[in-house]
Design a protein around this motif. Structure first.
Motif, short mmCIF file in Angstrom:
data_model
loop_
_atom_site.label_atom_id
_atom_site.label_comp_id
_atom_site.label_asym_id
_atom_site.label_seq_id
_atom_site.Cartn_x
_atom_site.Cartn_y
_atom_site.Cartn_z
N GLY A 63 35.52 30.81 26.53
CA GLY A 63 35.14 31.65 27.87
C GLY A 63 34.60 30.70 28.84
N ALA A 64 33.87 29.75 28.44
CA ALA A 64 33.47 28.54 29.44
C ALA A 64 34.26 27.60 29.66
CB ALA A 64 32.30 27.86 28.66
N GLN A 65 33.97 26.60 30.62
CA GLN A 65 34.93 25.67 31.17
C GLN A 65 35.77 25.07 30.07
OE1 GLN A 65 33.15 23.08 33.91
NE2 GLN A 65 34.58 21.39 33.35
N CYS A 66 34.96 24.56 28.87
CA CYS A 66 35.69 24.14 27.68
C CYS A 66 35.16 24.91 26.42
CB CYS A 66 35.17 22.67 27.77
SG CYS A 66 33.26 22.49 27.06
N PRO A 67 36.05 24.63 25.30
CA PRO A 67 35.48 25.26 24.07
C PRO A 67 34.36 24.58 23.63
CG PRO A 67 37.64 23.93 23.75
CD PRO A 67 37.18 23.80 25.25
N ILE A 68 33.54 25.26 22.83
CA ILE A 68 32.28 24.92 22.38
C ILE A 68 32.27 25.10 20.80
CG2 ILE A 68 29.65 25.32 22.45
CD1 ILE A 68 30.07 26.39 25.08
N VAL A 69 32.04 24.02 20.12
CA VAL A 69 31.84 23.97 18.72
C VAL A 69 30.76 23.95 18.12
CG1 VAL A 69 32.86 22.70 16.58
CG2 VAL A 69 34.26 22.48 18.72
N LEU A 70 30.30 25.11 17.09
CA LEU A 70 29.23 25.24 16.47
C LEU A 70 29.45 25.16 14.98
CD1 LEU A 70 27.73 28.11 18.12
CD2 LEU A 70 27.41 25.89 19.18
N THR A 71 29.17 24.13 14.25
CA THR A 71 29.41 24.20 12.84
C THR A 71 28.11 24.35 12.20
OG1 THR A 71 29.32 21.65 12.39
CG2 THR A 71 31.63 22.72 12.81
N SER A 72 28.17 24.81 11.03
CA SER A 72 26.98 25.27 10.51
C SER A 72 26.81 24.26 9.08
CB SER A 72 26.58 26.72 10.29
OG SER A 72 26.57 26.99 8.75
N ARG A 73 25.46 24.11 8.80
CA ARG A 73 25.28 23.27 7.65
C ARG A 73 26.13 23.86 6.36
NH1 ARG A 73 20.95 19.91 7.61
NH2 ARG A 73 20.46 20.82 9.60
N SER A 74 26.22 25.25 6.22
CA SER A 74 27.15 25.61 5.09
C SER A 74 28.44 25.73 5.23
CB SER A 74 26.29 27.03 4.65
OG SER A 74 26.59 27.79 5.88
N ASP A 75 28.91 25.47 6.42
CA ASP A 75 30.57 25.33 6.51
C ASP A 75 30.94 24.38 5.49
OD1 ASP A 75 30.53 27.17 8.40
OD2 ASP A 75 30.60 25.93 10.13
N SER A 76 32.12 24.53 5.02
CA SER A 76 32.90 23.41 4.23
C SER A 76 33.44 22.31 5.23
CB SER A 76 33.89 24.12 3.24
OG SER A 76 34.98 24.56 4.16
#
Lengths: 300, 300
Positions: free
Chosen positions: A269-282
């Motif tokens: 939705g913003a001007q660019c994609p925002i990536v948030l990875t979490s510690r528990s993501d593989s």
């Protein structure tokens, strides 16, 4: 797409994107960035405590000194500088490092220096589970607590835009509710009927919307048949709109922890994609999230 | 219990229970009852359109003429008669046939002729999924739309009573929320903190309560560790309390359709357990639901 593995192929077919990491002193994030650099998906810009970032990177044998490194005195400054780079078109994707999501997004949605440009941000997660025949996009499972009707329209529009970028022409959107019939006591069902009607009236376009549908009717044609539901979306949904954060977070976690799914997630939705990875993501999920961001850069 | 398959063994160790079916002219229900009769779990009483019931039973080679058959002119009468049998201790378990759930429950909770005895009814589902090391009870995923705090206390008490009947002494209850910290904008987290405190104060006993926990922290000790959560319930929950029907229905369907789980479900809190099987339940799930009902008959 038949399988989420195609996401990586799709992203590799795009120009290499510049990804800026706000507060880059985060081992978990550095690992994700390392995978993406090795795949030649992105060119990273590190903003944060650079001494610490270099040390952490060394610990995973990731040589980052060849890339752009911007040292900042604190996490707040790293957020302002990273978002400034996006705003001035010097970076294409924003990634959250060791900074609370709320702190980063506060700057991102700021009227003056932010990158929301008056638009509404929402979270999308593209997942693959063994029990479904194709990838499925769930929204909004992580950002908006209790979206009202108008916000649900925008959440759908954001999700549909992501799917268009992935090559879907007319994605099927299931409005997930606990029952299949409108019930005045259950707001999600009232919204579902209205959203379906708005789509029929052409007020939400580029997709096919149907609801209310319980989760099983959306993803199992057998379940839909048992309930006597005849609609193209039932049993074949591409996008699932959840009622709220309480329900969405459960769906997201159920996909990843109960059904051992593979998931790529970004804020859109913003001007660019925002990536948030979490510690528990593989590791796989982290790489897929960056790949989804690469595919979602506008104007590619 | 290590596995839900033990439920069947447990129920076979109990005295045979009398199960009354309201509006028995339902093929789906007759199949479930047939399985349970073959396992010698129950002795059925059929209440409804008996001519039709016998015909349907014949179609699946289920000879029901040896059992008690009560012919009724309409579904409403079948509900009144079935519930009367429970009230007068002439049956031990109520099962929904071809009658809408709402119609049956309306009679069940009636002050005068009902079987709720001023108590609060809630839905519990005991499930087994491959990704978790033991069965897990989820509540309330099907009955109460938006329970307030006091109702959540009763939903927990009902679920704990079911687990006690299954032999659990101090089941671990996770209060499921979208985040792990109290947030005044997310009511489920506020309730979670209060419920945890009530348990510490001894006001809810016979169980160990902890929350707020996101679904992954409740069922994955690795996830809980990543989040720095140190509590016996985290990663090892026996009971999951969901925020509301929107979220609960998604969890229930995710367990059964995304994670291919096996599930037994009943309505509890009334004088007797109430079994509602749905057309889309597998034969295994239907049998397990009757087994859970047998184990939940009070005073066994």
């Amino acid at each position: 797409m038949q399988n989420i593995s195609e996401l990586l192929q799709k992203s590799l077919g795009k120009p290499k994107q510049r990804l800026v990491i706000a507060a880059s002193e985060d081992l978990n994030v550095l690992e994700a960035v390392q995978f993406a650099v090795e795949k030649n998906l992105i060119s990273p810009i590190f903003v944060g405590n650079i001494k610490q970032t270099i040390e952490l990177a060394k610990s995973i044998k990731f040589n980052i000194e060849q890339f752009e490194l911007i040292d900042t005195p604190d996490i707040s400054t790293s957020a302002h500088i990273s978002i400034g780079l996006i705003k001035n078109f010097k970076a294409d994707i924003l990634m959250k490092g060791l900074i609370p999501t709320a702190n980063l997004l506060k700057v991102a949605v700021d009227k003056h220096e932010g990158i929301a440009a008056g638009k509404f941000l929402s979270h999308v997660a593209l997942s693959q589970v063994k029990s479904y025949h194709k990838p499925i996009l769930t929204t909004d499972c992580a950002l908006n607590i209790s979206p009202n009707f108008q916000k649900k329209v925008q959440i759908i529009e954001n999700a549909v835009a992501v799917m268009h970028n992935l090559g879907y022409q007319n994605p099927k959107v299931a409005i997930i509710c606990p029952v299949e019939k409108e019930n005045a006591h259950i707001e999600s069902t009232v919204h579902a009927v209205q959203l379906t009607q708005m789509n029929l009236d052409g007020k939400i376009s580029g997709c096919q919307i149907f609801g209310p549908l319980a989760l099983d009717n959306a993803i199992s044609s057998e379940s839909a048949k048992h309930k006597g539901i005849k609609n193209d979306v039932a049993g074949d949904a591409d996008i699932l709109l959840v009622p709220d954060l309480d329900s969405g977070n459960i769906l997201y976690k159920a996909i990843n922890f109960l059904a051992s799914g593979t998931t790529a997630a970004i804020i859109t939705g913003a001007q660019c994609p925002i990536v948030l990875t979490s510690r528990s993501d593989s590791s796989e999920n982290k790489l897929y999230s960056i790949a989804l961001a690469v595919c979602s850069v506008v104007g590619l």
